[in-house]
Design a protein around this motif. Structure first.
Motif, mmCIF file in Angstrom:
data_model
loop_
_atom_site.group_PDB
_atom_site.id
_atom_site.type_symbol
_atom_site.label_atom_id
_atom_site.label_comp_id
_atom_site.label_asym_id
_atom_site.label_seq_id
_atom_site.Cartn_x
_atom_site.Cartn_y
_atom_site.Cartn_z
ATOM 1 N N HIS A 1 -55.749 -45.953 -49.277
ATOM 2 C CA HIS A 1 -54.918 -44.780 -49.557
ATOM 3 C C HIS A 1 -55.517 -43.952 -50.692
ATOM 4 O O HIS A 1 -55.529 -42.724 -50.637
ATOM 5 C CB HIS A 1 -53.494 -45.202 -49.921
ATOM 6 C CG HIS A 1 -52.754 -45.850 -48.792
ATOM 7 N ND1 HIS A 1 -51.477 -46.346 -48.930
ATOM 8 C CD2 HIS A 1 -53.125 -46.087 -47.507
ATOM 9 C CE1 HIS A 1 -51.088 -46.862 -47.763
ATOM 10 N NE2 HIS A 1 -52.066 -46.724 -46.894
ATOM 11 N N ASP B 1 -44.613 -48.713 -48.290
ATOM 12 C CA ASP B 1 -44.617 -48.858 -49.747
ATOM 13 C C ASP B 1 -45.990 -48.456 -50.306
ATOM 14 O O ASP B 1 -47.009 -48.567 -49.620
ATOM 15 C CB ASP B 1 -44.382 -50.318 -50.152
ATOM 16 C CG ASP B 1 -42.978 -50.806 -49.849
ATOM 17 O OD1 ASP B 1 -42.273 -50.136 -49.078
ATOM 18 O OD2 ASP B 1 -42.600 -51.866 -50.387
ATOM 19 N N HIS B 2 -46.002 -48.031 -51.567
ATOM 20 C CA HIS B 2 -47.267 -47.771 -52.252
ATOM 21 C C HIS B 2 -47.227 -48.377 -53.658
ATOM 22 O O HIS B 2 -46.313 -48.077 -54.421
ATOM 23 C CB HIS B 2 -47.527 -46.267 -52.392
ATOM 24 C CG HIS B 2 -47.693 -45.553 -51.091
ATOM 25 N ND1 HIS B 2 -48.818 -45.671 -50.317
ATOM 26 C CD2 HIS B 2 -46.868 -44.717 -50.426
ATOM 27 C CE1 HIS B 2 -48.685 -44.928 -49.231
ATOM 28 N NE2 HIS B 2 -47.505 -44.340 -49.261
ATOM 29 N N PRO B 3 -48.220 -49.180 -54.013
ATOM 30 C CA PRO B 3 -48.307 -49.665 -55.394
ATOM 31 C C PRO B 3 -48.977 -48.593 -56.273
ATOM 32 O O PRO B 3 -50.135 -48.242 -56.054
ATOM 33 C CB PRO B 3 -49.189 -50.918 -55.272
ATOM 34 C CG PRO B 3 -49.986 -50.715 -54.022
ATOM 35 C CD PRO B 3 -49.241 -49.773 -53.129
ATOM 36 N N MET C 1 -54.803 -40.270 -52.070
ATOM 37 C CA MET C 1 -53.594 -40.503 -52.856
ATOM 38 C C MET C 1 -53.983 -40.918 -54.276
ATOM 39 O O MET C 1 -53.869 -42.075 -54.681
ATOM 40 C CB MET C 1 -52.724 -41.577 -52.177
ATOM 41 C CG MET C 1 -51.301 -41.607 -52.719
ATOM 42 S SD MET C 1 -50.266 -42.745 -51.805
ATOM 43 C CE MET C 1 -49.820 -41.745 -50.393
ATOM 44 N N ILE D 1 -53.317 -49.413 -52.898
ATOM 45 C CA ILE D 1 -53.861 -49.703 -51.564
ATOM 46 C C ILE D 1 -55.074 -48.795 -51.499
ATOM 47 O O ILE D 1 -54.963 -47.572 -51.426
ATOM 48 C CB ILE D 1 -52.831 -49.404 -50.458
ATOM 49 C CG1 ILE D 1 -51.691 -50.418 -50.539
ATOM 50 C CG2 ILE D 1 -53.500 -49.443 -49.072
ATOM 51 C CD1 ILE D 1 -50.570 -50.177 -49.555
ATOM 52 N N CYS E 1 -52.603 -44.701 -55.757
ATOM 53 C CA CYS E 1 -52.090 -45.847 -55.012
ATOM 54 C C CYS E 1 -53.136 -46.950 -55.070
ATOM 55 O O CYS E 1 -54.329 -46.694 -54.925
ATOM 56 C CB CYS E 1 -51.814 -45.453 -53.570
ATOM 57 S SG CYS E 1 -51.256 -46.862 -52.603
#
Ligand SMILES: [Cu+2]
Length: 473
Positions: free
Chosen positions: A460, A403-405, A465, A457, A455
């Protein structure tokens, strides 16, 4: 509507309770040490105007006892972990004289606030503040909600070392007084070795980057497993922000449910009764909870493993992060007052420009992990165009097995489902489940400039990202 008790019933009650020795009034107040272990640092307001908060915020390395018995050179705002709670009313001006006393450049980003691009604290909206340098952030906080501030350079390292704080924006019309006793909770984590030193933000190499490094010690308002002493049965309002660099918080309070009345901006039209609340990094929640049980019992706020991909739940037992000690005999419940919901008007998808953003991973020639947007790692040179007044329909496609927030700076958006129906809630951060996609509508008001998306995270984001929207006048 409540039925009025009959006169006879009133007399009957009085025979029991209104004798010579009338029962003492029930104590509904919180104990004096209610939040003694959850106190957030305060900061002096230099401006007497009640509609202006003017503070001097210095980032520095401060020796703190984060883990008992160890001294840690934490990176702090105003010498505190978390940084001081900043609190204003919607429409107030916020002036922050920022001083960098850290050994490397930094900025301050105001997560979620709809401010001018030049005040956003991203590396493209301002020159980084060099060691010994200063910068004044000056903006209006237009929308009620819980926000937070943190650096936007070497994000994973600087936030992981302790640089974050909450910014609470109250609505112009105050919430009902009996809604609940307010508690602001800043959730985070930190990695400290046996000597108290901060662990290297690069340890574990690419595998750790891919997973997102989590600190081993989970902190609530900067403390490991603090205790709250709470009046048994008295309702509380928890304003919670996940300020961790990578860790998701799936929260549950033993034996209790939460009433979620708000998220990232304002109050929901309809409150939700939930057993657990998920906060991906950067997300916030506004919760009502009534800790109630046997006198003296201790309830635990639990971090629960949330499946965000391989490694996120395996061998990771639930962990208590806060203890709630119930003081006194349980009180009777008091009904929740009517809530002044924040008006929600969904955006019109007609004519919205479609934007597809893929969250991608690859390896370079040397086999090093490269994360990116649409296959391109962030290098600060490319951007997606948008124009003031425009509405865009974004589809964020997560091609990875984790998953990516996803966070967009400066603008709220609302999700739409496959049928195009809006989720009736404004957000700036949303979790995009693995091998899946999330769509949302966003409208750009008149704040041209460079706006980042990435993202949350932060390993990331640092690995590429991340991207930018160039909003043109
Ligand atoms: Cu990510």
């Amino acid at each position: 509507m409540l039925a009025r008790p009959s006169l006879a019933a009133g007399i009957a009650l009085c025979l029991v309770a209104c004798g010579d020795d009338a029962a003492p009034p029930v104590d509904r107040s919180q104990p004096a040490d209610f939040l003694a272990e959850l106190e957030l640092a305060a900061i002096d307001d230099a401006d007497p105007d009640p509609r202006v908060l003017e503070v001097t915020l210095r980032a520095s390395i401060t020796e703190l006892e984060v883990v008992a018995g160890l001294t840690t050179p934490a990176w702090t705002y105003a010498g505190a972990l978390p940084g001081p709670l900043l609190r204003v009313t919607a429409g107030d001006r916020v002036v922050v004289h920022f001083e960098n006393d850290l050994p490397e450049p930094t900025t301050v980003h105001w997560h979620g606030i709809r401010l001018p691009a030049a005040m956003d604290g991203s590396p493209h909206s301002q020159e980084p503040v060099e060691p010994g340098g200063t910068f004044t952030y000056d903006f209006v906080a237009p929308d009620p909600g819980l926000y937070w501030y943190h650096p936007h350079i070497h994000d994973a390292a600087q936030i992981g070392f302790g640089l974050y704080g909450a910014l609470l924006v109250d609505p112009v019309e105050p919430a009902p007084a009996d809604l609940g006793d307010e508690v602001v909770m800043v959730l985070s984590d930190i990695s400290i070795d046996d000597e108290g030193a901060l662990s290297s933000p690069d340890q574990g190499g690419d595998i750790a980057t891919l997973f997102g490094r989590e600190g081993e010690d989970v902190l609530v308002n900067g403390r490991v497993l603090p205790t709250m002493r709470a009046r048994n049965g008295k309702r509380q309002r928890w304003r919670v922000v996940n300020a961790a660099k990578s860790r998701y918080f799936l929260l549950g309070l033993t034996g209790h449910t939460f009433t979620r009345i708000g998220g990232q901006m304002g109050l929901l039209e309809a409150a939700e009764e939930v057993d657990e609340v998920l906060l991906a990094p950067g997300e916030r929640a506004d919760l009502l909870v009534t800790p109630k049980g046997d006198e003296g019992a201790i309830e635990q706020l639990m971090w629960l493993p949330f499946d965000r991909g391989y490694g996120s739940t395996e061998f990771r037992p639930p962990k208590a992060i806060l203890e709630v000690e119930l003081v006194g005999a349980p009180l009777d419940d008091v009904p929740v007052p009517a809530l002044p919901a924040t008006p929600f008007e969904p955006l019109d998808p007609a004519g919205a420009e479609q934007v597809e953003v893929r969250l991608t991973s690859a390896q370079d020639e040397e086999g090093k992990l490269i994360l990116g947007i649409n296959g391109v790692p962030y290098d600060g040179t490319t951007s997606l165009p948008a124009t003031v007044g425009q509405t865009q329909l974004w589809t964020v496609v997560n091609e990875m097995e984790w998953d990516h927030p996803f966070h967009l700076h400066g603008f709220f958006f609302h999700e739409v489902n496959e049928e195009g129906a809006p989720r009736r809630e404004w957000v700036d951060t949303v979790n995009v489940p693995r091998e899946s996609s999330t769509s949302f509508l966003v409208r750009y008001d008149n704040r041209p400039g460079m706006w980042m998306f990435h993202c949350h995270i932060l390993d990331h984001a640092d690995a590429g990202m991340m991207g930018m929207v160039e909003l043109l006048p």
